[in-house]
Design a protein around this motif. Structure first.
Motif, PDB file in Angstrom:
ATOM      1  N   GLY A  40       0.828  -1.200   0.000  1.00  0.00           N
ATOM      2  CA  GLY A  40       0.000   0.000   0.000  1.00  0.00           C
ATOM      3  C   GLY A  40       0.859   1.245   0.000  1.00  0.00           C
ATOM      4  N   LEU A  41       0.221   2.365  -0.266  1.00  0.00           N
ATOM      5  CA  LEU A  41       0.910   3.654  -0.372  1.00  0.00           C
ATOM      6  C   LEU A  41       0.011   4.727   0.207  1.00  0.00           C
ATOM      7  CD1 LEU A  41       3.112   5.549  -1.587  1.00  0.00           C
ATOM      8  CD2 LEU A  41       1.843   5.440  -3.754  1.00  0.00           C
ATOM      9  N   ARG A  42       0.579   5.573   1.070  1.00  0.00           N
ATOM     10  CA  ARG A  42      -0.191   6.661   1.685  1.00  0.00           C
ATOM     11  C   ARG A  42       0.531   7.984   1.477  1.00  0.00           C
ATOM     12  NH1 ARG A  42      -3.381   4.755   6.019  1.00  0.00           N
ATOM     13  NH2 ARG A  42      -4.163   6.886   6.200  1.00  0.00           N
ATOM     14  N   TYR A  43      -0.234   8.999   1.037  1.00  0.00           N
ATOM     15  CA  TYR A  43       0.274  10.360   0.964  1.00  0.00           C
ATOM     16  C   TYR A  43      -0.380  11.156   2.088  1.00  0.00           C
ATOM     17  CZ  TYR A  43       1.559   9.439  -3.978  1.00  0.00           C
ATOM     18  OH  TYR A  43       2.088   8.937  -5.141  1.00  0.00           O
ATOM     19  N   VAL A  44       0.420  11.819   2.909  1.00  0.00           N
ATOM     20  CA  VAL A  44      -0.135  12.678   3.954  1.00  0.00           C
ATOM     21  C   VAL A  44       0.647  13.985   3.973  1.00  0.00           C
ATOM     22  CG1 VAL A  44      -0.905  10.750   5.385  1.00  0.00           C
ATOM     23  CG2 VAL A  44       1.343  11.735   5.781  1.00  0.00           C
ATOM     24  N   THR A  45       0.045  15.004   4.525  1.00  0.00           N
ATOM     25  CA  THR A  45       0.727  16.283   4.684  1.00  0.00           C
ATOM     26  C   THR A  45       1.163  16.471   6.129  1.00  0.00           C
ATOM     27  OG1 THR A  45       0.510  18.691   4.542  1.00  0.00           O
ATOM     28  CG2 THR A  45      -1.507  17.446   4.973  1.00  0.00           C
ATOM     29  N   GLY A  46       2.382  16.951   6.296  1.00  0.00           N
ATOM     30  CA  GLY A  46       2.885  17.250   7.627  1.00  0.00           C
ATOM     31  C   GLY A  46       2.633  18.680   8.021  1.00  0.00           C
ATOM     32  N   ILE A  69       5.411  11.771   3.112  1.00  0.00           N
ATOM     33  CA  ILE A  69       4.985  12.944   3.873  1.00  0.00           C
ATOM     34  C   ILE A  69       5.395  14.197   3.115  1.00  0.00           C
ATOM     35  CG2 ILE A  69       5.149  14.179   6.064  1.00  0.00           C
ATOM     36  CD1 ILE A  69       6.074  11.428   7.248  1.00  0.00           C
ATOM     37  N   TYR A  70       4.397  14.971   2.717  1.00  0.00           N
ATOM     38  CA  TYR A  70       4.615  16.252   2.059  1.00  0.00           C
ATOM     39  C   TYR A  70       4.721  17.350   3.120  1.00  0.00           C
ATOM     40  CZ  TYR A  70       3.038  14.338  -2.489  1.00  0.00           C
ATOM     41  OH  TYR A  70       2.905  13.625  -3.653  1.00  0.00           O
ATOM     42  N   MET A  71       5.563  18.339   2.849  1.00  0.00           N
ATOM     43  CA  MET A  71       5.651  19.523   3.719  1.00  0.00           C
ATOM     44  C   MET A  71       5.832  19.126   5.177  1.00  0.00           C
ATOM     45  SD  MET A  71       2.601  21.716   1.864  1.00  0.00           S
ATOM     46  CE  MET A  71       1.484  20.289   1.790  1.00  0.00           C
ATOM     47  N   GLY A  72       6.730  18.160   5.424  1.00  0.00           N
ATOM     48  CA  GLY A  72       6.869  17.625   6.776  1.00  0.00           C
ATOM     49  C   GLY A  72       8.109  18.046   7.524  1.00  0.00           C
ATOM     50  N   LEU A  73       8.874  18.981   6.984  1.00  0.00           N
ATOM     51  CA  LEU A  73      10.162  19.311   7.588  1.00  0.00           C
ATOM     52  C   LEU A  73      10.024  19.788   9.029  1.00  0.00           C
ATOM     53  CD1 LEU A  73      13.138  19.326   6.816  1.00  0.00           C
ATOM     54  CD2 LEU A  73      12.898  21.696   6.101  1.00  0.00           C
ATOM     55  N   ALA A  74       9.048  20.634   9.290  1.00  0.00           N
ATOM     56  CA  ALA A  74       8.893  21.192  10.637  1.00  0.00           C
ATOM     57  C   ALA A  74       8.316  20.178  11.621  1.00  0.00           C
ATOM     58  CB  ALA A  74       8.000  22.428  10.593  1.00  0.00           C
ATOM     59  N   ALA A  75       7.597  19.189  11.114  1.00  0.00           N
ATOM     60  CA  ALA A  75       6.876  18.269  11.994  1.00  0.00           C
ATOM     61  C   ALA A  75       7.440  16.860  12.002  1.00  0.00           C
ATOM     62  CB  ALA A  75       5.403  18.224  11.593  1.00  0.00           C
ATOM     63  N   ILE A  76       8.580  16.625  11.337  1.00  0.00           N
ATOM     64  CA  ILE A  76       9.056  15.250  11.190  1.00  0.00           C
ATOM     65  C   ILE A  76       9.391  14.602  12.528  1.00  0.00           C
ATOM     66  CG2 ILE A  76      11.439  15.976  10.788  1.00  0.00           C
ATOM     67  CD1 ILE A  76       9.529  12.953   9.217  1.00  0.00           C
ATOM     68  N   ALA A  77       9.883  15.369  13.499  1.00  0.00           N
ATOM     69  CA  ALA A  77      10.189  14.781  14.807  1.00  0.00           C
ATOM     70  C   ALA A  77       8.923  14.254  15.475  1.00  0.00           C
ATOM     71  CB  ALA A  77      10.881  15.810  15.698  1.00  0.00           C
ATOM     72  N   GLU A  78       7.857  15.048  15.455  1.00  0.00           N
ATOM     73  CA  GLU A  78       6.576  14.614  16.019  1.00  0.00           C
ATOM     74  C   GLU A  78       6.024  13.411  15.268  1.00  0.00           C
ATOM     75  OE1 GLU A  78       1.937  16.206  16.448  1.00  0.00           O
ATOM     76  OE2 GLU A  78       3.504  17.554  15.690  1.00  0.00           O
TER      77      GLU A  78
END
Length: 268
Positions: free
Chosen positions: A141-147, A171-180
């Motif tokens: 499977g494949l999932r696209y999500v926005t961070g 994960i798109y636009m996930g740089l700020a939230a990747i730790a979480e």
């Protein structure tokens, strides 16, 4: 007097102009007006004819100089002037591109429009790395999500579902939230050593990427100072990097030389 024009919602892809569809290129070169986002590469903008009117409406993190409502109205106004309007967006207009919001406004205003899809960042970046998004026995499977989320609002995602180790997570636009994101995924069962890659400006000459694991990729991306927007791929398919990496093809005799160099690859 000219009638109402038409708006083409076009996906410009991840940046490489060779990845534009033929239909997209035709519309761009026939446009009277191009309303474009910040993430559309300069190489693609160079394909716009010199006499075409340009309207930059790009957004940056925490900086939206032209609100989405004004962009919607701009498209309506230009079309009602009888113009052939191209709305040019990075990636695909209907994948985290707010293209459907613009389409809904055009319908309300009685303006004809069409959607021309683009190669979304996940597909472009994965192909640039010679990585599949699915692979038999590794990812079913494949999932696209926005961070990206609103300020001071925690990400509200189905973490248990996203932590499925048989799924490739992009994960798109996930740089700020990747730790979480990494913490939540581990808490819900994804292995901490799951292979991961962060890639910025994929498919372009400025492409940068770092490889690591679920728990190291955020810090590695930070250390490498990858510019936003950065896309993250997490899953066992990333572990195919060494298997699918090609050496350099050096001549017409079918000889293979040294492996291709990578830009700023850091192994975690």
């Amino acid at each position: 007097m000219r009638g109402i024009g038409k708006v083409s919602l076009i996906g410009a892809g991840p940046g490489d102009p060779d990845l534009l569809t033929v239909k997209a290129l035709k519309r761009i070169q026939d446009a009277e007006v191009v309303v474009y986002d910040r993430l559309v590469s300069q190489e693609i903008m160079d394909l716009v004819p010199p006499k075409t009117a340009l309207y930059p409406v790009g957004k940056k993190p925490k900086s939206h100089p032209i609100p989405q409502e004004e962009i919607n109205q701009l498209l309506v106004d230009l079309a009602k002037e009888g113009k052939r309007v191209v709305r040019l967006k990075g990636g695909d207009p209907f994948i985290f591109g707010r293209g459907s919001e613009e389409a809904a406004e055009l319908v309300t205003a009685g303006v004809e429009y069409e959607v021309i899809p683009g190669i979304t960042a996940a597909q472009g970046c994965a192909s640039s790395l010679n990585l599949p998004l699915t692979h038999r026995g590794l990812a079913t499977g494949l999932r696209y999500v926005t961070g990206h989320c609103q300020r001071d609002v925690p990400l509200d995602l189905d973490w248990a579902s996203l932590a499925d180790p048989n799924t490739t997570l992009v994960i798109y636009m996930g740089l700020a939230a990747i730790a979480e994101i990494s913490t939540k995924l581990v808490e819900h069962g994804m292995p901490a050593d799951m292979p991961a890659v962060a890639i910025s400006k994929g498919t372009t000459s400025e492409e940068q990427k770092v490889f690591g694991t679920l728990t190291t990729i955020g810090e590695l991306a930070k250390e490498a100072k990858l510019p936003a927007p950065t896309l993250f791929m997490i899953g066992d398919v990333v572990g195919l990097k060494e298997t699918l990496e090609l050496p350099e093809f050096t001549g017409s005799e079918g000889n293979w030389g040294e492996k291709r160099p990578h830009l700023e690859v850091i192994n975690g």
